[in-house]
Design an enzyme around this catalytic site. Structure first.
Site, PDB file in Angstrom:
ATOM      1  N   ILE A  84       0.698  -1.482   0.103  1.00 20.97           N
ATOM      2  CA  ILE A  84      -0.222   0.501  -0.210  1.00 20.97           C
ATOM      3  C   ILE A  84       0.843   0.808  -0.381  1.00 20.97           C
ATOM      4  O   ILE A  84       0.938   2.546  -0.552  1.00 20.97           O
ATOM      5  CB  ILE A  84      -1.236  -0.093   1.031  1.00 20.97           C
ATOM      6  CG1 ILE A  84      -2.121  -0.899   1.344  1.00 20.97           C
ATOM      7  CG2 ILE A  84      -1.542   1.446   1.383  1.00 20.97           C
ATOM      8  CD1 ILE A  84      -2.937  -1.495   2.376  1.00 20.97           C
ATOM      9  N   ASP A 109      10.825   2.946   6.649  1.00 19.90           N
ATOM     10  CA  ASP A 109      10.426   1.182   6.629  1.00 19.90           C
ATOM     11  C   ASP A 109      11.859   1.058   7.198  1.00 19.90           C
ATOM     12  O   ASP A 109      12.356   0.752   6.088  1.00 19.90           O
ATOM     13  CB  ASP A 109       9.725   0.786   5.436  1.00 19.90           C
ATOM     14  CG  ASP A 109       9.188  -0.257   5.914  1.00 19.90           C
ATOM     15  OD1 ASP A 109       9.499  -1.035   6.414  1.00 19.90           O
ATOM     16  OD2 ASP A 109       7.662  -0.431   5.410  1.00 19.90           O
ATOM     17  N   ALA A 137      -4.823   3.200   8.047  1.00 21.02           N
ATOM     18  CA  ALA A 137      -3.921   1.640   8.537  1.00 21.02           C
ATOM     19  C   ALA A 137      -5.276   0.763   9.424  1.00 21.02           C
ATOM     20  O   ALA A 137      -5.753   0.026   9.390  1.00 21.02           O
ATOM     21  CB  ALA A 137      -2.998   1.791   8.444  1.00 21.02           C
ATOM     22  N   ARG A 138      -4.780   1.190  10.944  1.00 23.47           N
ATOM     23  CA  ARG A 138      -5.127   1.186  12.189  1.00 23.47           C
ATOM     24  C   ARG A 138      -4.936   2.405  12.752  1.00 23.47           C
ATOM     25  O   ARG A 138      -4.063   2.655  13.455  1.00 23.47           O
ATOM     26  CB  ARG A 138      -4.157   0.001  12.715  1.00 23.47           C
ATOM     27  CG  ARG A 138      -4.209  -1.578  11.765  1.00 23.47           C
ATOM     28  CD  ARG A 138      -6.745  -2.385  11.684  1.00 23.47           C
ATOM     29  NE  ARG A 138      -6.369  -3.457  10.945  1.00 23.47           N
ATOM     30  CZ  ARG A 138      -6.879  -3.042   9.944  1.00 23.47           C
ATOM     31  NH1 ARG A 138      -6.869  -2.401   9.441  1.00 23.47           N
ATOM     32  NH2 ARG A 138      -6.558  -5.150   9.666  1.00 23.47           N
ATOM     33  N   ASP A 187      -9.755   7.317   8.313  1.00 24.78           N
ATOM     34  CA  ASP A 187     -11.152   6.577   7.899  1.00 24.78           C
ATOM     35  C   ASP A 187     -10.244   5.184   9.501  1.00 24.78           C
ATOM     36  O   ASP A 187     -11.329   3.795   9.055  1.00 24.78           O
ATOM     37  CB  ASP A 187      -9.666   5.767   6.814  1.00 24.78           C
ATOM     38  CG  ASP A 187     -11.412   4.725   6.393  1.00 24.78           C
ATOM     39  OD1 ASP A 187     -12.652   5.065   6.719  1.00 24.78           O
ATOM     40  OD2 ASP A 187     -10.943   3.153   5.826  1.00 24.78           O
ATOM     41  N   GLU A 232     -13.782   1.312  17.407  1.00 27.18           N
ATOM     42  CA  GLU A 232     -14.839   1.176  16.295  1.00 27.18           C
ATOM     43  C   GLU A 232     -15.947  -0.162  16.492  1.00 27.18           C
ATOM     44  O   GLU A 232     -15.725  -0.663  17.167  1.00 27.18           O
ATOM     45  CB  GLU A 232     -13.768   0.095  15.201  1.00 27.18           C
ATOM     46  CG  GLU A 232     -12.949   1.205  14.495  1.00 27.18           C
ATOM     47  CD  GLU A 232     -12.000   0.972  13.392  1.00 27.18           C
ATOM     48  OE1 GLU A 232     -12.887  -0.061  12.977  1.00 27.18           O
ATOM     49  OE2 GLU A 232     -11.427   1.537  13.241  1.00 27.18           O
ATOM     50  N   HIS A 280     -13.887   3.687   8.173  1.00 29.07           N
ATOM     51  CA  HIS A 280     -13.079   2.231   7.841  1.00 29.07           C
ATOM     52  C   HIS A 280     -13.522   1.726   6.941  1.00 29.07           C
ATOM     53  O   HIS A 280     -13.541   0.401   6.465  1.00 29.07           O
ATOM     54  CB  HIS A 280     -13.037   0.909   9.217  1.00 29.07           C
ATOM     55  CG  HIS A 280     -12.095   0.457   9.470  1.00 29.07           C
ATOM     56  ND1 HIS A 280     -11.294  -0.498  10.028  1.00 29.07           N
ATOM     57  CD2 HIS A 280     -11.348  -0.741   7.790  1.00 29.07           C
ATOM     58  CE1 HIS A 280     -10.314  -0.977   9.727  1.00 29.07           C
ATOM     59  NE2 HIS A 280     -10.091  -0.731   8.442  1.00 29.07           N
TER      60      HIS A 280
END
Length: 327
Positions: A165, A184, A244-245, A269, A274, A293
């Site tokens: 992604i 990363d 992502a999270r 998102d 949640e 989400h």
């Protein structure tokens, strides 16, 4: 799932469909499957699934739990998850019992990459806010350059996480010609440069970026990786995008950062709880765009996982090693 796999019937494969949580609402299903990422498949009752595994050689699931108890009680040769991760499968138990595990990485990479860039652009250009004002009968046009957003071309965008992604986001943003930075620690610098961005450590990326977008998995190491100290390092005109999270961000720190002007805003998102509860402080923040989400929710993403698994099963039936075996 069955539609993607039915072509294998010509190879002598027969199928039996099982539904897991088929009587639950979409919200209930999402809550359970999101909790599974932290609780693991062993926290769920798999008796109903196990009762249907007599004579079954391969079990293909989406987010249903495949626990150690289920694996040891069945005579499976293969388990496949039609998703990128395997949080719902006890991989260690599978390895211990000689069961091959397959997954479907990249099934929603285009959907999420598209959405992340869309979220960034919508927040940067204030599209949701302009729509809301116009819907309220206000025709607001601003001509003061100090109050206007920049062109993307003049920005530096930081990408945290450079898997499927993150790379997709970089390729999409490259068309706007901003400077791109990537953090990363698991990707070689030259691999990052080959795609186009420049590698950077996290502190440098946060300090130098006008917008930061997150694309890493949630783990003990990444939980709350963006907190008070990280927001202090960010540009006070900067934005944070998270598709992502939710647990990657310390939400209290984010609320404080936006409220106090440490950053200009965010586009989210995903959330650490949640669905996000009514009355949550995020709803009261100006400059924050929120969606439920849905970044990975496209027709192609939903169909992509089963199609990837079907292709790998064909390879497996040919006696070859599939591309996405989990060790």
């Amino acid at each position: 799932m069955y539609e993607a796999l039915e072509a294998l019937e010509s190879r002598g494969v027969s199928f039996e469909r099982m539904d897991w949580m088929d009587d639950s609402s979409p919200t209930e299903f999402r809550n359970v499957t999101m909790d599974m990422e932290s609780l693991g498949p062993g926290s769920y009752d798999t008796d109903t699934i196990a009762a249907n595994l007599d004579g079954v050689d391969a079990l293909v699931v989406h987010k249903a739990p495949v626990s150690r108890e289920l694996i040891t009680g069945a005579d499976l040769s293969l388990v496949a998850a039609a998703r990128g991760g395997t949080e719902n499968i006890d991989v260690e138990a599978a390895v211990d019992n000689g069961v091959t595990v397959l997954r479907a990485p990249g099934r929603n990479r285009d959907a999420v990459a598209d959405y992340a860039v869309s979220m960034l652009l919508s927040r940067l250009r204030e599209i949701p806010f302009n729509h809301a004002e116009l819907s309220d009968g206000e025709w607001n046009q601003v001509f003061d350059p100090d109050q206007l957003p920049p062109d993307v071309r003049t920005m530096t965008v930081g990408i945290v996480g450079f898997g499927h992604i993150g790379r997709g986001v970089a390729r999409r943003l490259a068309g706007f010609d901003p400077e791109l930075l990537v953090y990363d620690p698991f990707v070689d610098d030259e691999d990052i440069r080959d795609v186009g961005p420049e590698p950077a450590d996290l502190d440098t990326l946060l300090a130098d970026s006008d917008a930061v977008t997150l694309h890493v998995r949630l783990s003990e190491d990444t939980k709350n990786m963006i907190g008070h100290e990280e927001f202090e390092r960010m540009n006070d005109n900067g934005y944070l995008v998270n598709t992502a999270r939710g647990g990657l961000i310390d939400t209290d720190a984010l609320v404080a950062a936006v409220s106090e002007g440490a950053i200009a805003g965010a586009a989210l998102d995903v959330f650490d709880e949640e669905p996000i509860p009514a009355g949550h402080p995020l709803f009261d923040l100006d400059g924050v765009v929120l969606t439920p989400h849905v970044a990975g929710s496209t027709r192609d993403a939903v169909l992509g996982g089963p199609r990837i698994i079907a292709s790998q099963l064909e390879t497996y039936l040919d006696g070859e090693t599939p591309a996405h075996v989990v060790d």
